[in-house]
Design an enzyme around this catalytic site. Sequence first.
Site, short mmCIF file in Angstrom:
data_model
loop_
_atom_site.label_atom_id
_atom_site.label_comp_id
_atom_site.label_asym_id
_atom_site.label_seq_id
_atom_site.Cartn_x
_atom_site.Cartn_y
_atom_site.Cartn_z
N LYS A 204 0.80 -1.23 0.00
CA LYS A 204 0.00 0.00 0.00
C LYS A 204 0.83 1.29 0.00
O LYS A 204 0.51 2.24 0.68
CB LYS A 204 -0.95 0.02 1.21
N ASP A 239 -6.26 -5.88 10.73
CA ASP A 239 -7.62 -5.34 10.78
C ASP A 239 -8.69 -6.43 10.85
O ASP A 239 -9.73 -6.25 11.49
CB ASP A 239 -7.87 -4.39 9.59
MG MG Z 1 -9.86 -1.08 6.49
#
Ligand code: MG
Length: 507
Positions: A204, A239
């Site tokens: 990312k 996450d």
């Molecule tokens: Mg997220």
Amino acid sequence: MGKAAAVGTAVVVAAAVGVAVVLARQRRRRELELVEGAAAERKRKVAAVIEDVEHALSTPTALLRGISDAMVSEMERGLRGDIHAMLKMLITYVDNLPTGNEEGLFYALDLGGTNFRVLRVQLGGRERRVVRQQYDEVSIPPHLMVGTSMELFDFIAAALSKFVDTEDNGLHLPEGRQRELGFTFSFPVNQTSISSGTLIKWTKGFSINDAVGQDIVSELSKAMERQGLDMKVTALVNDTVGTLAGGRYADNDVVAAIILGTGTNAAYVEHANAIPKWTGLLPRSGNMVINTEWGSFKSDKLPLSEYDKAMDFESLNPGEQIYEKMISGMYLGEIVRRILLKLAHDAALFGDVVPPKLEQPFVLRTPDMSAMHHDSSHDLKTVGAKLKDIVGVADTSLEVRYITSHICDIVAERGARLAAAGIYGILKKLGRDKLPGDGSKMPRTVIALDGGLYEHYKKFSSCLESTLTDLLGDAVASSVVTKLANDGSGIGAALLAASHSQYAEID
Ligand code: MG
Ligand code: ADP
């Protein structure tokens, strides 16, 4: 001129005019035939491409069942530690999911995109639950995403320290106790304990070479020390695991969490006896949370079309994350663009010239696809407006708009049905896909879902849900609930800091 001559001329002129009219009429008819022929030809080509797309992207229920079975066997291979398994099945060391009894003040830090979030919760035990919750969002300056580990973690620790300074009277840390933090770090990590793990690689847009291979918790801890901040990291999670913890706190029957956002992943609660002995891990509670990393799932059963293959080939990680590339928000709009481009090239969908903007990878984003797909106006106004803005075609016929909307439907439906097959696979792995053999009542089973794709793309989420019901059958489906765990991952990490607290044994 004599009268007779005048009459003769008039007759000739009239005859000539008559012939000309007939000729013109014939020419017009021929032109019309040509135009109609071309239109019919174009229509035929459009229909042929659409038929191919429908076929290549179709996901009959029998195929989905095969995909679920392939998913289950890859899960088993992954748990056995087979390095060739498509699912990594990472052991998270989370063997103590929050119960609802947690009490005290806990912090969380969520790093995984261009923003990071700091959060604190005051937990009030079984009755009072979350008494207070506060958070702050900080954007990471781009130069820190490609700098040194020390610079990045010092920046994060400084923001955290500033946030700690805003604690007020309503928040309580018992005398003599250290503040505790759950760290959501959504990058590939080799977990070594609940509170340690080494970074495998950045993704990312992050690229900080000196952090790769380092223990992420010790990097953060050193930075907190440099800031004079006395805080202990008691849980390191991603996450998906955070969402599972947040979901479980809200509902004790949550057994799995699925992220459907820019990417996709799943975590679930596995029985201790499925964890191989060689790992040396004997979970305390008889359960262990497994991070499947299911985005990397691959199988020859997956309906991989020419559009998927070309997109994968041109991607930054060809051959990887194949399941994710068919399902998640980063890619759905791009698949639609590729199909529209094919229709433009082969069937002149947007006229004789292919709109140059349509050639540009990733111009059509999934939220725009979703907006077009949800357009229920009689003239498909939104589809028209999006095609104008994004593709650069000002005037589109109703037919072109319908075709565009139909392509969105095909691509979204395939993604949602494949995601449902994955969830069905997890339920199969847990033995929650059928009624108990002994005639006892089917236990209530809750799946927590989060991510912008699931939350905002209603046609996607409702297709996912109806497909799951279809796969399970009505009797079993009536005990299976899907639930939006909105932003559960932040609070989930704080809850895991609590359930894995260094003081948990004392309390
Ligand atoms: Mg997220
Ligand atoms: P992330 O996955 O990056 O952590 P989110 O869970 O917020 O972040 O998901 C964001 C993604 O969700 C976007 O990249 C987009 O693909 C998808 N998304 C956001 N809004 C919509 C929408 N309205 N319709 C469809 N997809 C959306």
